[in-house]
Design a protein around this motif. Sequence first.
Motif, mmCIF file in Angstrom:
data_model
loop_
_atom_site.group_PDB
_atom_site.id
_atom_site.type_symbol
_atom_site.label_atom_id
_atom_site.label_comp_id
_atom_site.label_asym_id
_atom_site.label_seq_id
_atom_site.Cartn_x
_atom_site.Cartn_y
_atom_site.Cartn_z
ATOM 1 N N MET A 180 0.841 -1.188 0.000
ATOM 2 C CA MET A 180 0.000 0.000 0.000
ATOM 3 C C MET A 180 0.880 1.242 0.000
ATOM 4 O O MET A 180 1.868 1.307 0.729
ATOM 5 C CB MET A 180 -0.862 -0.035 1.270
ATOM 6 N N TYR A 181 0.501 2.205 -0.830
ATOM 7 C CA TYR A 181 1.260 3.471 -0.842
ATOM 8 C C TYR A 181 0.893 4.304 0.385
ATOM 9 O O TYR A 181 -0.090 4.022 1.068
ATOM 10 C CB TYR A 181 0.980 4.239 -2.136
ATOM 11 N N ASN A 182 1.664 5.341 0.637
ATOM 12 C CA ASN A 182 1.408 6.242 1.757
ATOM 13 C C ASN A 182 0.290 7.218 1.389
ATOM 14 O O ASN A 182 0.469 8.104 0.561
ATOM 15 C CB ASN A 182 2.705 6.998 2.089
ATOM 16 N N GLU A 183 -0.888 7.021 2.009
ATOM 17 C CA GLU A 183 -2.082 7.789 1.634
ATOM 18 C C GLU A 183 -1.912 9.289 1.896
ATOM 19 O O GLU A 183 -2.289 10.125 1.065
ATOM 20 C CB GLU A 183 -3.277 7.239 2.427
ATOM 21 N N THR A 184 -1.293 9.634 3.022
ATOM 22 C CA THR A 184 -1.117 11.062 3.335
ATOM 23 C C THR A 184 -0.261 11.739 2.275
ATOM 24 O O THR A 184 -0.570 12.825 1.786
ATOM 25 C CB THR A 184 -0.443 11.228 4.710
ATOM 26 N N MET A 185 0.824 11.033 1.908
ATOM 27 C CA MET A 185 1.704 11.629 0.901
ATOM 28 C C MET A 185 0.989 11.706 -0.448
ATOM 29 O O MET A 185 1.148 12.676 -1.191
ATOM 30 C CB MET A 185 2.985 10.807 0.780
ATOM 31 N N GLY A 186 0.176 10.690 -0.745
ATOM 32 C CA GLY A 186 -0.595 10.697 -1.986
ATOM 33 C C GLY A 186 -1.529 11.888 -2.051
ATOM 34 O O GLY A 186 -1.607 12.598 -3.056
ATOM 35 N N LYS A 187 -2.251 12.116 -0.944
ATOM 36 C CA LYS A 187 -3.193 13.242 -0.929
ATOM 37 C C LYS A 187 -2.441 14.579 -1.035
ATOM 38 O O LYS A 187 -2.898 15.504 -1.709
ATOM 39 C CB LYS A 187 -4.037 13.204 0.340
ATOM 40 N N VAL B 16 9.425 -0.613 -2.435
ATOM 41 C CA VAL B 16 10.516 -1.097 -1.598
ATOM 42 C C VAL B 16 10.020 -1.453 -0.200
ATOM 43 O O VAL B 16 10.343 -2.516 0.322
ATOM 44 C CB VAL B 16 11.635 -0.030 -1.513
ATOM 45 N N ALA B 17 9.242 -0.560 0.401
ATOM 46 C CA ALA B 17 8.943 -0.749 1.818
ATOM 47 C C ALA B 17 7.512 -0.385 2.184
ATOM 48 O O ALA B 17 7.248 0.066 3.292
ATOM 49 C CB ALA B 17 9.921 0.085 2.653
ATOM 50 N N GLY B 18 6.571 -0.557 1.234
ATOM 51 C CA GLY B 18 5.177 -0.237 1.539
ATOM 52 C C GLY B 18 4.567 -1.260 2.495
ATOM 53 O O GLY B 18 5.104 -2.356 2.669
ATOM 54 N N LYS B 19 3.455 -0.898 3.086
ATOM 55 C CA LYS B 19 2.778 -1.819 4.000
ATOM 56 C C LYS B 19 2.154 -2.948 3.179
ATOM 57 O O LYS B 19 1.322 -2.700 2.311
ATOM 58 C CB LYS B 19 1.686 -1.051 4.760
ATOM 59 N N PRO B 20 2.566 -4.205 3.439
ATOM 60 C CA PRO B 20 2.047 -5.305 2.608
ATOM 61 C C PRO B 20 0.533 -5.451 2.760
ATOM 62 O O PRO B 20 -0.006 -5.215 3.834
ATOM 63 C CB PRO B 20 2.761 -6.539 3.161
#
Lengths: 520, 381
Positions: free
Chosen positions: A410-417, A483-487
């Motif tokens: 999963m990508y970083n939602e906060t950074m995405g927004k 590389v290091a997203g939450k699986p």
Amino acid sequence: MGDHHHGPAKGLTRWMFTTNHKDIGTMYLWFSFAMFILGGAFAMIIRAELFQPGMQLIEPAFFNQMTTMHGLVMVFGAIMPAFVGLANWMIPMMIGAPDMALPRMNNWSFWILPPAFLLLASTLFMEGGAPAFGWTFYAPLSTTYAPPSVTYFIFSIHVLGLSSIMGSINIIATVMNMRAPGMTYMKMPLFVWTWLITAFLLVAVMPVLAGAVTMMLMDIHFGTSFFSAAGGGDPVLFQHIFWFFGHPEVYIIILPAFGVVSQIIPAFSRKPLFGYASMVYATAAIAFLSFVVWAHHMYTVGMPIAGELFFMYATMLIAVPTGVKVFNWITTMWRGALSFETPMLFCIGFLVLFTIGGFTGLMLSIAPADFQYHDSYFVVAHFHYVMVAGAVFSMTAAVYFWLPKWCGKMYNETMGKTHFWISFIGFNLAFFPQHFVGLAGMPRRIPDYALQFADFNMMSSIGAFIYGASQIMFLYNVIATIVAGKPTSDEKVWDGAEGLEWTVATPAPYHTFEVPPAVK
Amino acid sequence: MCFKAKRLFRLALAPVLMLMSAAALAAGGEVSQVNMSPGVTELGKEIYDLHMLILGICVVIGAGVFGVMLYSIVYHRKSRGVTPSQFHESTKVEILWTVVPFFILIGMAFPATTTLLEIYDTDDADMDVLVTGYQWKWKYEYLNEDGENVSFFSNLRTPQSEIYNAESKGEHYLLEVDEPLVLPVDAKVRFLVTANDVIHSWWVPQLAVKKDAIPGFINETWARTSVPGVYRGQCAELCGKDHGFMPIVVNVVSKEEYAEWLAGKQAEASKIKELMAQTFSMDELMTRGKEVYQRNCLACHGANGEGGVGTPIAASPVATGDLGSHLDIGINGVPGTAMQAFGAQINDVEMAAVITYQRNAFGNNMGDMVQPIDVYNHKEG
């Protein structure tokens, strides 16, 4: 059977010799992102020079090379391959096919792209400089008056065309022959539909572009006079041929974007797409109309009044199917249960800004008013609203939407927004003021401008730098995810998402649907 | 709720109101910063009205569409705990929003067609001006019935020092020329637009005229200006390196002033004829030659003859070689390259001066001279 379940080969050869649609899709996506950064760098140079009146950083001749290369790289290197990459990844998974219909040709259609762009980029270092005649390369500026590097440009365009045609044939063959049992045409996800129609457009018009550049080649090296008035030729003929390719090209870029948005908005509205059938018909109508409106790019060349009126009426008609699409998307949202994850934010951004671009498009279609808009910054603002806020926003939405399925993280939602909001603000700051300077009389493609345009140009440059910088954040987020997203191992990453691609494991295995799924 | 909707509507209308106030400023020939100018012709006013009409319709539709979307975003969010409805088609609504826009478009097409027909009506002009685009300047030729045509080139007047920020920029930076096009007020002027090399486009927003200048074609357009004044425009079609540096200035004057100006130009033309018969000294040729060089050659060959788009002049085999072939290149250009045939662009005095200048400046020091009569003889073969 055992052999069929092997994973990918190791090392570089995996990528060189792969026939796997997911590998090829990945390569297309990375390649297009690299080109997006390169084309973006050219844009930053343009906006830096236009930050203030006067020539500060570069010379006018180099400025023209930058505008030309920016356009060519973004259209042919960034946007088109990005959607082909997405098609490679998603179409087989959406229709329940094990792979593309022509996997070896698929490999080739990708691998001829990098050399073509290497050739195009190398012209920057040639004597006389890179092509400096605009991405529309009107003759005779691109023939008699062109730098010697134009020949390399022509070869590059030929190779790009070849790649596009092979890619399209592959998509047509896949969609027509590889659908899982029960997956009738009118059950296909809209992304598949828009790409099928786009592929037909590509097959129809890329040869026309190849014809145009071949005629240029003949004029330059073999003494013909297709486009030279002095030899009995016709410079306007070039524009007719170019735009016969060029206008459908606009829809080649935007139709897959429509497809993406039609997948994502229902998912985050938790409600089926409104008016599926009318969406399909509207797409087909737009594609058909795109062949009969090309000369609206040429209202000022001195066409007879009858031609002028025909192209004006035909162009205005495009507003009808495009309007249907926008109304359908909004009605899909109506009384849904909306949530606003990054892909949905980019889709709403698309919806608002693409609609504004559509309105300015309608204004541009009115021939008498176009005499004032034509070749001004108003046009630059218009096509960036549809190309960037249309195609690029939807492509970005697609990456955020399907990335968890592709890599199981999963990508970083906060950074995405944050990426969305910075992009949205930067984009509007960059391009909204261009409507004003265009209407006030600033022509496009000029390296320096009169003083009354100074404030808005500075604003526009600041916006462009913000938008450019926000893409670095996007790149970081994607790499950090891989590389290091939450699986995540949910098959359905998004609770509202529908379609066959959400029935396979997460991350998507190297081979999917070796046994066709049952489609109800 | 009602209050909210009103506020939303006002918010959506804000850009339009802004444009309209800007338009009020723009009335009377002032150049607006944010909107199209109605300009100083009747046709310009019509085009402007058409532009505002379409813009207004778009804003109203946009306000509706975005209003519905915004309502949905606010009230139909998952976080409010709503249950999503599952409806997904309605033939009635879908037909409605296909047919209604179609009729709106027909409504737009009527005024658009009328205005277009007027733009295309180039008949019954009071006078004709032939406008020719060159890399990177404009040539204006007044086509008089008596055959005594007046013609001249119009070059950018802004000095390089302003462009390269060595001096502060003047009020009309990049929009000033050495010799403007002069037109009489209240006359229907037909412009015949063509080009000598690549495609250019002749655009003066205040006259509501834009027409492509295409080599081998002669396009027609027209304007009838009702207010005297100075109107500025630019080339609108990418035409090479100095595309941004070939402005257009139109000076609209009263009929009397125009007649006076025209007579002055004709007198000037006969004076040049006299000059052609003269023999000049080296100093005179060098002074004139420098002026001509800066106006016509500098853009490609550099301020010090160092070259650029064009080949260097300093120590070049042409400028330090045979005088006859140097003159030939000046007059006939080099076909297939950006080097134009200047024989048709500058007069014989200017040609003699600039060739002399090129052969004796930039360290070339050839010591030879060209006189106008030599240029004349060369042209006559």
